[in-house]
Write an enzyme that holds these catalytic residues in place. Sequence first.
Site, PDB file in Angstrom:
ATOM      1  N   LYS A 192     -83.712  -6.565  31.580  1.00  0.00           N
ATOM      2  CA  LYS A 192     -84.664  -6.279  30.637  1.00  0.00           C
ATOM      3  C   LYS A 192     -85.903  -7.341  30.535  1.00  0.00           C
ATOM      4  O   LYS A 192     -85.596  -8.408  31.192  1.00  0.00           O
ATOM      5  CB  LYS A 192     -84.469  -6.405  29.113  1.00  0.00           C
ATOM      6  CG  LYS A 192     -85.074  -5.379  28.017  1.00  0.00           C
ATOM      7  CD  LYS A 192     -84.694  -4.261  28.106  1.00  0.00           C
ATOM      8  CE  LYS A 192     -85.491  -3.178  27.205  1.00  0.00           C
ATOM      9  NZ  LYS A 192     -85.093  -1.857  26.944  1.00  0.00           N
TER      10      LYS A 192
ATOM     11  N   ASP B 131     -91.159   0.115  27.571  1.00  0.00           N
ATOM     12  CA  ASP B 131     -90.206  -0.172  26.280  1.00  0.00           C
ATOM     13  C   ASP B 131     -91.470  -0.196  25.302  1.00  0.00           C
ATOM     14  O   ASP B 131     -92.569   0.276  25.443  1.00  0.00           O
ATOM     15  CB  ASP B 131     -89.465  -1.565  26.359  1.00  0.00           C
ATOM     16  CG  ASP B 131     -88.544  -1.421  25.157  1.00  0.00           C
ATOM     17  OD1 ASP B 131     -87.198  -0.692  25.460  1.00  0.00           O
ATOM     18  OD2 ASP B 131     -88.602  -2.110  24.131  1.00  0.00           O
TER      19      ASP B 131
HETATM   20  N1  GLU Z   1     -86.582   0.856  27.483  1.00  0.00           N
HETATM   21  C1  GLU Z   1     -85.859   2.073  27.773  1.00  0.00           C
HETATM   22  C2  GLU Z   1     -84.520   1.534  27.184  1.00  0.00           C
HETATM   23  O1  GLU Z   1     -84.383   0.978  26.173  1.00  0.00           O
HETATM   24  C3  GLU Z   1     -85.832   2.766  29.055  1.00  0.00           C
HETATM   25  C4  GLU Z   1     -85.405   1.626  30.077  1.00  0.00           C
HETATM   26  C5  GLU Z   1     -85.642   2.531  31.777  1.00  0.00           C
HETATM   27  O2  GLU Z   1     -85.979   3.544  31.705  1.00  0.00           O
HETATM   28  O3  GLU Z   1     -85.552   1.469  32.443  1.00  0.00           O
HETATM   29  O4  GLU Z   1     -83.533   2.114  27.638  1.00  0.00           O
END
Ligand code: GLU
Length: 449
Positions: free
Chosen positions: A130, A170
């Site tokens: 992340k 996100d």
């Molecule tokens: N931010 C999204 C999550 O919390 C998607 C992440 C992604 O697609 O890599 O899973």
Amino acid sequence: MTNGIDEKVRGAYEEVLRRSTGEVEFHQAVREVLESLGPVLAKYPEFREGKIIERICEPERQIIFRVPWQDDRGEVQINRGFRVQYNSALGPYKGGLRFHPSVYLGIVKFLGFEQIFKNALTGLPIGGGKGGSDFDPKGKSDSEVMRFCQSFMTELMRYIGEYTDVPAGDIGVGGREIGYMFGQYKRLTSRYEAGVLTGKGLGYGGSLVRTEATGYGTTYFVREMLAVRKDSFEGKTCIVSGSGNVAIYTIEKIHELGGKVVACSDSNGVIHDEKGIDLDLVKRLKERERRRIKDYTDYRKHAKYVAGGNIWDIPCQVAMPSATQNEINGKDAATLVKNGCIAVGEGANMPTTPEGVKIFLASGIAYGPGKAANAGGVATSALEMQQNASRDSWTFEHTEQRLAEIMKNIHRNCWETAEEFGAKGNYVVGANIAGFIRVAKAMVAHGLI
Ligand code: GLU
């Protein structure tokens, strides 16, 4: 501070507290997973011997960097950028970027930690990571956002790649931001590496259904939880907090499945529309015009707007928190249960506090935690990676079908795992254990690294 935690995992949790002082959201996310894992260590002594839990809690790599940029008045601005490459046992690091003023290392680590297990639950080959920045896109012009994204990517590009680490969106990062970051990555590397980012536009390697995927997927998960109880969305009064990407496509799918969403929100206030939320209007205000949800009542005069209101005070049968972490506290959870709520599906990451989770679990309602319920977003990112790798693009129907199957499988896996470990109906235990076992087995196979 460590009471209530199985003695087999207590040491790991103490280490987390010692090493990451003040990172309260991270402590919360770790604790919630570790509390489920005692019985797993009893069953798999090799996880204990290999100190898999201790290793999983420590990110493989954490990158923090300066992001300088110039605003429209020519003033220099400095933000902080992050990428936590948490775990690559199952595939390249995968997870979104969050741009929000609240972002600091503790938030990125909690999100990255959750992402490991969420991604494992999808059954697809993606590790967990992340990133993000304390940059606030709200009120910024397009060119300010572009300059920020270019500066952010100028540093991030050293650490990512289709086989290394694949960021996506996100909170605060959508199609516009991904486009600017992809452009800068392509420019800096002289490579058209479509698989380096997901959530791309449909004209340059994006996947159909990715935009809708988190909201649709969460709604499918709740449909499965209701089906176990021989129930459905038909005729249900629902509440979806937030009004961003996840909330919008949750409302869309609930309406398609026959439910009625009567409230949504943003960080300023709550809209209550008893006739049912007018989704086209929300899309126009939030997706196209980037306005606040308060303006909804300019067009729907009968609807009520409450500045600073608490959306969880409105009675509903299904609640879908889709805004941000810790948006439902113990009192809110108790209110929801008292008002007749029978199912909660988390579109946001960790939207319920530990006190709230306890109340949901004790009440016996269907409670789908984020790492299982909202995995459809990242799962569809993995489908975007598959399409990029094969230079193909699938139809909407085919992609949505795959998403629906994945959500069904996640639901079944969580259900069966909970039952196997003596916690029938507890999706928290099911999700934590099922996700953990898949990662832990791969880590054991890879040796001590
Ligand atoms: N931010 C999204 C999550 O919390 C998607 C992440 C992604 O697609 O890599 O899973």
